[in-house]
Design a protein around this motif. Structure first.
Motif, short mmCIF file in Angstrom:
data_model
loop_
_atom_site.label_atom_id
_atom_site.label_comp_id
_atom_site.label_asym_id
_atom_site.label_seq_id
_atom_site.Cartn_x
_atom_site.Cartn_y
_atom_site.Cartn_z
N ASN A 1 2.93 -0.01 -2.85
CA ASN A 1 3.24 -0.48 -1.50
C ASN A 1 4.74 -0.61 -1.31
OD1 ASN A 1 0.53 -0.76 -0.79
ND2 ASN A 1 0.42 -2.75 -1.86
N LEU A 2 5.50 -0.17 -2.35
CA LEU A 2 6.95 -0.38 -2.31
C LEU A 2 7.63 0.75 -1.54
CD1 LEU A 2 7.54 -1.28 -6.07
CD2 LEU A 2 7.29 -2.85 -4.16
N PRO A 3 8.78 0.44 -0.94
CA PRO A 3 9.54 1.51 -0.28
C PRO A 3 10.10 2.48 -1.33
CG PRO A 3 10.78 -0.56 -0.25
CD PRO A 3 9.40 -0.88 -0.75
N GLU A 4 10.48 3.64 -0.90
CA GLU A 4 10.84 4.72 -1.85
C GLU A 4 12.02 4.34 -2.73
OE1 GLU A 4 12.55 9.20 -1.55
OE2 GLU A 4 10.94 8.70 -0.12
N TYR A 5 13.08 3.74 -2.11
CA TYR A 5 14.28 3.46 -2.93
C TYR A 5 13.95 2.44 -4.04
CZ TYR A 5 15.00 -1.12 -0.72
OH TYR A 5 14.86 -2.42 -0.32
N LEU A 6 13.06 1.47 -3.67
CA LEU A 6 12.70 0.45 -4.68
C LEU A 6 11.87 1.08 -5.79
CD1 LEU A 6 11.66 -3.04 -3.28
CD2 LEU A 6 13.07 -2.54 -5.25
N TYR B 1 5.71 -7.04 -0.63
CA TYR B 1 5.20 -5.76 -0.09
C TYR B 1 3.68 -5.68 -0.23
CZ TYR B 1 10.13 -4.50 -0.06
OH TYR B 1 11.48 -4.50 0.18
N ASP B 2 3.14 -6.31 -1.30
CA ASP B 2 1.68 -6.36 -1.45
C ASP B 2 1.09 -7.36 -0.45
OD1 ASP B 2 1.50 -4.48 -3.41
OD2 ASP B 2 1.60 -5.90 -5.09
N GLN B 3 1.85 -8.44 -0.20
CA GLN B 3 1.36 -9.48 0.73
C GLN B 3 1.17 -8.87 2.12
OE1 GLN B 3 1.09 -12.82 -0.46
NE2 GLN B 3 -0.09 -13.14 1.37
N ASP B 4 2.13 -7.98 2.49
CA ASP B 4 2.05 -7.37 3.81
C ASP B 4 0.80 -6.51 3.93
OD1 ASP B 4 4.42 -8.58 4.14
OD2 ASP B 4 5.66 -6.78 3.85
N ASN B 5 0.37 -5.95 2.83
CA ASN B 5 -0.80 -5.07 2.86
C ASN B 5 -2.07 -5.78 2.38
OD1 ASN B 5 0.53 -2.56 3.63
ND2 ASN B 5 1.62 -2.81 1.69
N LEU B 6 -2.01 -7.12 2.32
CA LEU B 6 -3.13 -7.87 1.74
C LEU B 6 -4.42 -7.64 2.51
CD1 LEU B 6 -3.79 -9.83 -0.51
CD2 LEU B 6 -3.21 -11.71 0.99
N LYS B 7 -4.31 -7.46 3.85
CA LYS B 7 -5.50 -7.32 4.68
C LYS B 7 -6.35 -6.15 4.22
CE LYS B 7 -3.64 -10.18 8.00
NZ LYS B 7 -2.62 -10.71 7.11
N SER B 8 -5.68 -5.12 3.71
CA SER B 8 -6.44 -3.92 3.33
C SER B 8 -7.30 -4.18 2.09
CB SER B 8 -5.49 -2.75 3.06
OG SER B 8 -4.66 -3.08 1.97
N TYR B 9 -7.00 -5.27 1.38
CA TYR B 9 -7.81 -5.58 0.17
C TYR B 9 -8.85 -6.63 0.53
CZ TYR B 9 -4.18 -3.26 -2.48
OH TYR B 9 -3.31 -2.32 -2.97
N GLY B 10 -9.28 -6.59 1.73
CA GLY B 10 -10.15 -7.65 2.25
C GLY B 10 -11.38 -7.92 1.43
N ASP B 11 -12.39 -8.43 2.12
CA ASP B 11 -13.61 -8.84 1.41
C ASP B 11 -14.56 -7.69 1.20
OD1 ASP B 11 -12.57 -11.27 1.46
OD2 ASP B 11 -13.57 -11.93 3.29
N GLU B 12 -14.14 -6.53 1.64
CA GLU B 12 -15.09 -5.41 1.57
C GLU B 12 -15.46 -5.10 0.11
OE1 GLU B 12 -16.14 -4.81 4.45
OE2 GLU B 12 -14.53 -6.02 5.30
N ALA C 1 5.97 -15.15 -8.73
CA ALA C 1 6.57 -15.07 -7.37
C ALA C 1 5.51 -14.79 -6.31
CB ALA C 1 7.62 -13.98 -7.36
N ALA C 2 4.29 -14.43 -6.75
CA ALA C 2 3.26 -14.03 -5.78
C ALA C 2 2.52 -15.25 -5.24
CB ALA C 2 2.27 -13.08 -6.45
N SER C 3 1.87 -15.05 -4.12
CA SER C 3 1.10 -16.15 -3.51
C SER C 3 -0.23 -16.31 -4.25
CB SER C 3 0.82 -15.81 -2.04
OG SER C 3 0.00 -14.62 -2.02
N SER C 4 -0.95 -17.38 -3.96
CA SER C 4 -2.21 -17.68 -4.65
C SER C 4 -3.19 -16.52 -4.52
CB SER C 4 -2.85 -18.93 -4.08
OG SER C 4 -1.96 -20.01 -4.21
N GLN C 5 -3.34 -16.00 -3.29
CA GLN C 5 -4.33 -14.92 -3.10
C GLN C 5 -3.96 -13.70 -3.93
OE1 GLN C 5 -3.04 -16.75 -0.67
NE2 GLN C 5 -4.27 -16.76 1.20
N LEU C 6 -2.67 -13.35 -3.90
CA LEU C 6 -2.25 -12.17 -4.67
C LEU C 6 -2.47 -12.41 -6.15
CD1 LEU C 6 1.06 -10.99 -2.98
CD2 LEU C 6 -1.05 -9.69 -3.21
N ARG C 7 -2.17 -13.63 -6.58
CA ARG C 7 -2.33 -13.92 -8.01
C ARG C 7 -3.77 -13.71 -8.44
NH1 ARG C 7 0.43 -19.43 -9.54
NH2 ARG C 7 0.97 -19.59 -7.37
N ALA C 8 -4.67 -14.08 -7.56
CA ALA C 8 -6.09 -13.91 -7.88
C ALA C 8 -6.40 -12.42 -8.08
CB ALA C 8 -6.95 -14.48 -6.77
N LEU C 9 -5.82 -11.60 -7.21
CA LEU C 9 -6.08 -10.14 -7.31
C LEU C 9 -5.44 -9.56 -8.58
CD1 LEU C 9 -5.41 -9.18 -3.60
CD2 LEU C 9 -7.62 -9.31 -4.72
#
Length: 1765
Positions: free
Chosen positions: A1373-1378, A1414-1425, A1489-1497
């Motif tokens: 989910n990172l930009p190209e330069y990163l 950058y993962d947080q911004d795309n968190l919705k795509s990892y929804g409950d599905e 550095a990640a949020s709780s939800q990301l940490r779970a993933l």
């Protein structure tokens, strides 16, 4: 005596002691009633005077003496013994007057104590008595009579030391001439005492029956009786004749007592022995009295004749002879035939019952004393008597004992001759003696080898000689005529038995050897028997191994059933020259017998090939070599064989039958192949040679024989025999020295050597006997001369040397160990035996070759160990011989000169590996230790001097050493260079071969060590030179970066051999060494300068010693390279004053230089280099001075800008300019480091702009990094950038105030950006090279470059424009330069250089917190599905991690968890482990550095890949058992110990001293982070691990980590700034509790969270505090939820509480619980219930539903059981 170990009475401090009691009594005079001794009657005052009423006597005895005398009356043995020793000492030390006072009491004490039961007391008594006598001398006279009886008994004591002590005392009192007088003076008293002991005393009267045990009483009584009997004998012997009459009456009364005569039958042998001795003395001294008592004496003595006790026997037989002599009518009182003779006969028949040596010598005197009346009838008596003697000979005991056998044989012949002499003319007796006694006796002896003693045959020969002499002298006498008949009869009978023994096809070996032995003895003249009473010629059997007692006797081994034989060798001179001395009565019969036997044997040999007879014939011919015998043997045979021979030989054969026999018979026998052992045939050859007239004839014959007739083994035996007997040698000397034998042996050597090298298939024995022959002729010497001609010895040795030299060059396949082995044996024998002969030049060459073979390694010589050992012994024996020769050994010896030269070439040729050098040093050690034995003390010194290279040779070797050693001193700034000198490199050489300098210094050091141990002083300062070169070698090795294994092995070898500087200096005088090193340092600089620094550093040299050498600072100027390097090396050890002086010398020259001078050593470069060295040690505090030099540099830039290498191509630049730039940059770095005063803006500009310009040069010239000075330039440029970065990074508001206004912004916007935009791309390109090792010089600039990069700010890092690097298929989910940055840098964590790994870690560490958003911004795509949603941390890191996991599996996989692995710093494994742990630190930083939800993933992803489990297993192999810092105990005592968990890890690039702790500390740091940030996952792993691992983890975590984490957790709660609406949180550190109070409206909930002791492994307990307005069920639900959140979420307690509060808030907001987990917010992924049932409309968490469906295998709603859509 008091018991030593009993319980004592209170207050009694010492054990009881009778001696001390006596002491007390003696001291307290007058107060104690009379202390009476134990006398025999009451009136007697005992031993010591009483105290009361005896003052006048008392005053005579000294109180000390009185005390000692009282101690002597004690019963305890130890007390008596000590007292007696004390008495003796006092007698010696006190005045005579005091000692005299004791005399009145001494006799009483002496008489009693000299009979004491303990022998030590008796001995001590006599010793003390002697001391008393020596002190009082003639004052003893009045007391003699009372002493003498006991004194005589003491001299006859059965304990020898006591007896000899008494004799010494007696001799001290009376000289030998006075002794009879003294005895006569006391004779009556003596006899009274002794008679009383013998007649009156009993065991009970001598000792007290109540106190003394019966056994002891009896022993004392028997001893007293024995002593009394012997004392009486002594009295009789010592008394003068005129005194004897007066004692006659006393002796009469004694002899009249029956008790006395009973002692002859007493059961104790000592008493019987003493009794018989006394009887002998009585017979001798008082014969008249004994005659009167004949009726008692005779039976008493003669009837005891069979007493076979060894103690009694000698005395008894003496008594028997005295009785027979003294008492003529003794036989009237005993029955000889019935009583005496049967007893005697029994004893003799039994061989004297073990006492033959005592009894048999008495037999002749005994029978000579027998009266005729007793012996009639004579014939029967003598027959029986001699038969008994012979019978005694056949007992086993006699046969096995040589001495007893001799005694019996002597007695037999003595008696036989006596009887013959007494009865000459009586034919019956004569016949009986010869036929019935002598001949059967000889026959018996011939059958039994054990009796075939040469002595026996000598006795026989002597007997015959006496008869022959008698017959000769009294020719006309009738009796003599009888003797002739006796002799004739004897020879007839002897001939019969000899013929009978020989005349059998299978003759008995023992008998045959006996016959030959007998004949040999019989043919000796009488004179030789007398000359040779000792053994002369002796029969020897192969199956017996008696000790050889003559050099000419030889054991002959034999084979075949009946072929055991004997070989007889006598001194031919005796047999030959004296034949005419043999009596004619013997000569004729003896010769007839010999001829008869020889002929008989010869026939057997011819007809039946009987070897036994051939051996016999050989022996006969050796003794009787005469032409008659040979003539008879040849008979009428024709001279067929001799005709084919040369004329000379044919003529000899005609003249001499012996020669004829030799050619016709003997050669045939010698050449029979079947016969292995032909020694006896060679004896026949010598017998034949003896019959020749002169030595020349013998030489002709032998020369002729070796030309064709004789085989090599026969020649060997001929020479061996010549060596073993001087007579035989005399016969063949001309032949041995002759040229025919010499040529033949030289040809043999040639043949053997060439055969061996061709390794022909002949058997080993074929070779060994020929080699044995060579060995014999080389090693045997007669009268210090070689056996064969010297010229031939020389030729043989030359041939051996050639063979060895060829063998040395052969390859392994061709080499034949056999020849080397044989040559070794021959050479060893040659060297060992050549005592008197000087070595020939050829033998020294041979010696050198042997030494060379030993001094080279097996890989080169291909010799097996046993041969090397053999070679070593051989050359050592040669050198030993060499050094013991007289004269100037070294100049004379070619071996010593050539070996020294060879050694010198070996070590200087650079062809040695460690093994070869070890072998060489070991051989040299042996050589030198042998040279030390030489009397020439200078020899070793001269030898070392000749191995020592010249100065130019040393210089050449030093220059050939590879130059990589310079890398480290250059990088560390210890030395400065401005020219290229890197020529040689290891890669060009064979990496196994040691440089010649190392080998030479090791060899000479070893040699010197041997010399120093023997305190040998070397000339011409050789010792100092050698030590200096050794130090050079070791310093060279020490400066190498990565020394190859073989060099490390070399240093270890030196340590093992004790070749160290300390050892050499400790043993020798090295006063001039430091001066020598300084001279060389000043002259050449480089390593010599570093050696001085090393010696000062290792405290081998004190600073005062060094100071003497640099006192004159002017001596170092003008600067040369040597002077500059010397100053640079001394800098760290100089005082401030010294440094100031040097700097003062350096400053003026810096001011005005032309461009050329700037770059020269004696110009700007050299002086600035010295200034930098002084500055490096922080010794310049003068800010003005530093600024001044900075200004000088700025002026240089103005005047000569082209000298400054700004943004230019270095390929055309000269090394001098590079050198000066390096020093300028160094100065600027040091200036920034140590200068505290502020700089002007122009100065800052100069420094910063120059720095960036130099960095550009560095960046542009990457291709030239292989050039050392360019590499060094790159390093110092990066160093300067690093110093500036560090300076601005650590700038505080205070320091910023002192800086020019815009400097910081310029730095950030321009310079810092410039540095990193140059260095980051440089890092990427630099790390693409092959050589990855951190310590290699090519990568030296990585360190400063990477350290500079660690200072890169995050924004600059993000703005870097690197070439795009993306991986196909990489989820991101990172930009190209990163992503490019990550993909470029992450793989460098695998790079095999620590600086790169650490720099990359620091850069990525700054990026990690940026990535989760950058993962947080795309968190919705990892929804409950998804059922169990998981998300990977950055793909670049995860792909790197999987590579690292494989690498670590190889390194650590096989090691059990819990076993600690130590990773060697800077090894390949070290880099793998370091990269792996750093990667995990980055991942954990990212995770945090990640949020709780990301940490779970993320955690779900890590659980799926099992990466974390692998990490934890590895950590428990890497973390130390005790992770505490090793600090001083003082620091630890006052606070908790520091551990790797309490201290933060500083990952420094420069600091290498803590490298061993890097990995353990890093592992602990990672474990700490894992527990802190992923507690739930670690807990899950721990619970599922096996029991052993479970316990290890639990123990370690509880002990070292839990406290730290609990404390941090509690602290974070206390210091938390997080505010909850409606909830307050408090923490109690001491009880490890967190209290949360939740209030909403009127509801109050209080929860207490308790951390376990093994937090975070154990489960956290949640307890209830107050609760208001909440139903119990709801309350329990909430507690369970909090417990679940805290256990399963990977975060802190505050995060858990926040989650729980969120859950409760939602509940109050009306969001319903999920009816599967009874919680609003999901415990793992923090989602809300969203999936609703269409039927009952209840909502569930998707993760809960997924679990419900999979576990129940149904897809129905948990509540309404309808199908869920």
């Amino acid at each position: 005596m008091g018991g030593k170990n009993k319980q004592r009475t209170k207050g009694n401090l010492r054990p009881s002691n009778s001696g001390r009691a006596a002491e007390l009594l003696a001291k307290e005079q007058g107060t104690v009633p009379g202390f009476i001794g134990f006398g025999t009657s009451q009136s007697d005052l005992g031993y010591v005077p009483a105290i009361q009423g005896a003052e006048e006597i008392d005053s005579l005895v000294d109180s000390d003496f009185r005390m000692v005398l009282r101690k002597l009356s004690k019963k305890d043995v130890t007390t008596k013994l000590k007292a007696m020793q004390e008495f003796g000492t006092m007698c010696t030390e006190r005045d005579t007057e005091i000692v005299k006072g004791v005399l009145p009491y001494w006799p009483r004490i002496f008489c009693k104590i000299s009979l004491d039961h303990d022998r030590r007391v008796r001995e001590a008594t006599q010793q003390a008595f002697e001391k008393l006598i020596l002190k009082v001398k003639k004052h003893l006279a009045p007391y003699l009579k009372s002493l003498m009886g006991y004194w005589l008994m003491a001299q006859c004591d059965t304990y020898t030391p006591a007896a000899s002590a008494a004799k010494d005392a007696f001799e001290a009192a009376f000289p030998p001439s006075k002794q009879p007088e003294a005895i006569a003076f006391c004779k009556d008293e003596i006899t009274s005492v002794l008679q009383d002991h013998l007649i009156k005393e009993t065991p009970d009267t001598l000792s007290d029956p109540q106190t003394v045990p019966e056994e002891e009483r009896e022993a004392k009584f028997y001893r007293v009786v024995t002593c009394s009997l012997l004392a009486l004998k002594k009295l009789l012997c010592l008394l003068p004749d005129n005194e004897l009459d007066s004692l006659e009456e006393k002796f009469k009364s004694l002899l009249s007592q029956n008790k006395f005569w009973k002692y002859g039958k007493h059961s104790i042998p000592q008493i019987r022995s003493a009794y018989f001795e006394l009887v002998s003395a009585l017979c001798q001294r008082i014969p008249q009295l004994m005659k009167e008592e004949a009726s008692k004496v005779s039976p008493s003595v003669l009837l005891s004749i069979d007493d076979s006790d060894p103690i009694v026997c000698p005395a008894l037989w003496e008594a028997v002879l005295y009785t027979l002599t003294t008492i003529e009518d003794c036989w009237l009182h005993v029955n000889a035939k019935k009583s005496v003779f049967p007893k005697l006969s029994a004893v003799i028949r039994e061989g004297g019952r073990g006492l033959a040596t005592v009894i048999y010598p008495y037999l002749l005197p005994f029978i000579s004393k027998l009266p005729q009346t007793i012996t009639d009838p004579k014939l029967d008596f003598f027959k029986n008597f001699l038969t008994s003697v012979v019978a005694g000979l056949s007992t086993e005991r006699i046969k096995t004992s040589f001495s007893e056998c001799s005694a019996v044989i002597s007695a037999f012949f003595e008696c036989l001759r006596f009887i013959m002499q007494q009865n000459l003319g009586e034919e019956e007796i004569e016949e009986m003696l010869v036929n019935d006694q002598l001949i059967p006796f000889i026959d018996a002896v011939l059958k039994d080898t054990r009796l075939q003693d040469e002595q026996l045959f000598n006795h026989l020969a002597e007997t015959l000689s006496s008869w022959e002499a008698k017959a000769d002298v009294e020719k006309d006498d009738k009796k003599a005529h009888g003797l002739d008949k006796v002799l004739l009869n004897f020879w007839e009978r002897l001939s019969e038995i000899c013929v009978e023994k020989i005349n059998e096809p299978e003759a008995d070996v023992k008998s045959v050897s006996g016959v030959s032995n007998l004949l040999q003895v019989l043919q000796k003249p009488k004179s030789s028997l007398k000359l040779n009473k000792k053994k002369v010629g002796k029969v020897r059997f192969a199956d017996e191994l008696p000790e050889s007692n003559k050099e000419n006797e030889k054991c002959v081994s034999s084979e075949g059933e009946n072929s055991e034989g004997s070989e007889l060798m006598t001194e031919p001179s005796l047999t030959h020259n004296c034949s005419e001395l043999i009596s004619p009565l013997r000569k004729k019969p003896l010769e007839d017998l010999v001829c008869k036997l020889a002929m008989m044997s010869f026939n057997y040999v011819n007809e039946q090939k009987s070897e036994q007879h051939l051996r016999f014939l050989s022996t006969l011919l050796s003794s009787f070599s005469s032409t008659q015998v040979f003539k008879m043997l040849l008979g009428d045979e024709k001279q067929s064989t001799v005709k084919a021979k040369p004329l000379e030989i044919a003529r000899l054969a005609q003249k001499n039958t012996a020669v004829q026999f030799l050619y016709q018979k003997l050669i045939g026998w010698l050449n029979e192949d079947s016969r292995k052992d032909a020694g006896f045939l060679v004896d026949i050859l010598y017998s034949a040679l003896r019959c020749c007239d002169n030595n020349m004839e013998r030489k002709y014959i032998l020369d002729d024989l070796i030309e064709g007739d004789l085989k090599w083994n026969s020649i060997l035996q001929v020479i061996e025999k010549a060596c073993s007997s001087s007579d035989k040698h005399a016969l063949v000397t001309p032949w041995l020295k002759g040229e025919i034998l010499g040529e033949k042996l030289t040809a043999l050597t040639d043949h053997l050597c060439s055969k061996d090298l061709e390794s022909s298939g002949s058997s080993e024995s074929y070779f060994s006997e020929r080699w044995a022959l060579l060995s014999l002729v080389l090693s045997q010497h007669v009268k210090n001369d070689y056996l064969i001609g010297e010229v031939y010895v020389e030729r043989i040795i030359v041939k051996l040397h050639e063979t060895l030299s060829k063998g040395k060059e052969l390859s392994e396949a061709e080499n034949n160990d056999l020849s080397v082995s044989f040559i070794c044996d021959v050479a060893y024998n040659y060297f060992s035996s050549a005592k008197g002969c000087l070595l020939m030049p050829s033998s020294e060459d041979l010696l050198l070759t042997l030494f060379q073979l030993c001094a080279q390694s097996k890989e080169k010589t291909h010799l097996p160990d046993f041969l090397v050992c053999k070679l070593k012994n051989t050359w050592l024996s040669g050198v030993n011989l060499l050094i013991h020769q007289t004269g100037n050994t070294y100049k004379q010896s070619t071996f010593l000169c050539l070996s020294a030269l060879w050694l010198k070439n070996q070590v200087q040729s650079s062809s040695l590996d460690i093994k070869s050098l070890q072998v060489l040093l070991s051989a040299v050690d042996d050589l030198l230790n042998t040279l030390l034995e030489s009397e020439d003390t200078n020899l070793l010194g001269v030898y070392i001097g000749s191995v020592m290279p010249s100065n130019s040779e040393w210089e050449k070797m030093r220059q050939s050493l590879p130059m990589q050693w310079l890398h480290r001193p250059l990088l560390e700034g210890r030395l400065s260079l401005n020219y290229e000198c890197f020529k040689t490199d290891f890669k060009e050489q064979d990496t196994k071969k040691l440089p010649s300098h190392l080998c030479t210094s090791a060899l000479l050091s070893k040699m010197v060590l041997v010399a120093l141990k023997k305190e040998i002083v070397l000339e011409n300062n050789e010792l100092e030179k050698i030590i200096a070169e050794l130090l050079y070698s070791l310093q060279w090795y020490e400066e190498l970066d990565n020394p190859p294994v073989f060099l490390t092995g070399f240093c270890e070898m030196l340590q093992k051999m004790n070749i160290t500087y300390d050892n050499l200096c400790g043993l020798g005088n090295t006063s001039g060494l430091l001066q020598l090193l300084f001279n060389r340092s000043m002259e050449n600089g480089t390593l010599w300068s570093l050696i001085i620094a090393k010696l000062i550093l290792s405290r081998s040299v004190s600073s005062d010693e060094v100071k003497r050498h640099y006192r004159r600072k002017e001596g170092f100027f003008p600067l040369t390279e040597g002077n500059m390097h010397t100053i640079q090396s001394l800098c760290p050890f100089l005082s401030k004053e010294d440094k100031k002086e040097f700097i003062a010398q350096c400053i003026p020259p810096l001011l005005a230089w032309t461009k050329e001078d700037l770059c020269s050593t004696n110009g700007g470069f050299g002086h600035l280099a010295i200034f930098n060295s002084c500055l490096q040690t922080r010794s310049i505090d003068d800010g003005e001075l530093l600024h001044g030099i900075l200004k000088i540099l700025i002026s240089w830039k103005k005047d000569h800008e082209d000298v400054f290498l700004f943004s230019c191509n270095l390929s055309e630049v000269s090394p001098e300019i590079l050198g000066v730039n390096i020093e300028i940059i160094r100065f600027l770095s040091l200036f920034l480091k140590y200068c505290s005063s502020p700089l002007a803006e122009s100065e800052w500009d100069f420094i910063m702009c120059s720095m960036l310009a130099w960095l550009e040069t560095t960046s542009e010239n990457q291709a030239l990094y292989s050039v050392p000075l360019v590499q060094l330039f790159a390093c110092v440029s990066c160093d300067l950038a690093c110093e500036l970065s560090a300076f601005f990074d650590s700038a505080t508001p205070d320091t910023i105030g002192n800086l020019p206004v815009n400097l910081i912004s310029e730095w950030k916007e321009f310079f810092s950006q410039g540095i990193h935009s140059l260095l980051l791309p440089l890092l990427v390109t630099a790390t693409e090279s092959e050589d990855k090792s951190e310590t290699s010089f090519q990568n030296a600039m990585l360190k400063p470059m990477c350290e500079t990069l660690t200072y890169i700010p995050k924004d600059q890092l993000l703005s870097q424009k690197l070439p795009s690097r993306l991986v196909a298929g990489q989820k991101t989910n990172l930009p190209e330069y990163l992503q490019t940055l990550l993909n470029t840098l992450a793989p460098l964590l695998l790079y095999r250089a620590r600086p790169v790994q650490i720099a990359v870690y620091h850069m990525l560490y700054k990026l990690m917190p940026e990535l989760p958003q950058y993962d947080q911004d795309n968190l919705k795509s990892y929804g409950d599905e998804e059922e169990e949603p998981a998300l990977s941390p950055p793909a670049a890191l995860m792909s790197l991690l999987s590579t690292q996991e494989d690498l670590l599996e190889n390194v650590l996989g096989c090691i059990p968890v819990g076993q600690i692995v130590t990773i060697k710093p800077l090894s390949e494994d070290f880099c793998y482990v370091l990269g792996y742990l750093l990667t995990w630190k980055l991942i954990l930083t990212f995770f945090k550095a990640a949020s709780s939800q990301l940490r779970a993933l993320y955690s779900m992803y890590l659980r799926k890949t099992k990466s974390l489990n692998k990490l934890l297993y590895h950590l428990f192999r890497l973390m130390p058992e005790n992770p505490t810092y090793t600090e001083t105990a003082v620091e630890l005592s006052n606070k908790d110990p520091k551990t790797f968990f309490t201290e933060e890890l500083q990952l420094s690039i420069r600091e290498t001293s803590t490298l061993p702790y890097h990995i353990p500390h890093l592992a602990c740091s990672v474990y700490h982070m894992t527990l802190k940030d992923l507690p739930a996952m670690v807990r899950l792993w721990w619970n599922s691990s096996e029991k052993r691992v479970f316990n290890i983890v639990d123990r370690f975590t509880s002990k070292y980590v839990s406290n730290v984490l609990s404390f941090q957790e509690i602290s974070s709660v206390q210091t938390s700034t997080q505010l909850f609406n409606g909830m307050t949180v408090k923490a109690r550190a001491t009880t490890r509790e967190v209290m949360a109070t939740y209030t909403i409206e009127d509801i109050v909930i209080e929860l207490i969270i308790q951390l376990p002791s093994n937090y975070p492994l154990g489960s956290i307990t949640v307890e209830s505090g107050k609760r208001v307005g909440v139903a119990v069920q709801q309350w329990r639900n909430w507690m369970l939820q909090l417990s679940t959140y805290l256990t399963h979420q990977n975060g802190s307690i505050m995060e858990g509480l926040a989650l729980w509060k969120n859950n409760v808030d939602k509940r109050f907001e009306g969001v319903e619980d999920c009816m599967i987990c009874f919680s609003v917010i999901h415990g793992f992924n923090y989602s809300l219930p969203k999936k609703a049932c269409r039927t009952c409309k209840k909502k569930f968490h998707s993760a809960c539903l997924y679990k419900w469906f999979t576990s129940s295998n149904k897809s129905t709603c948990p509540l309404c059981r309808e199908t869920f859509f």
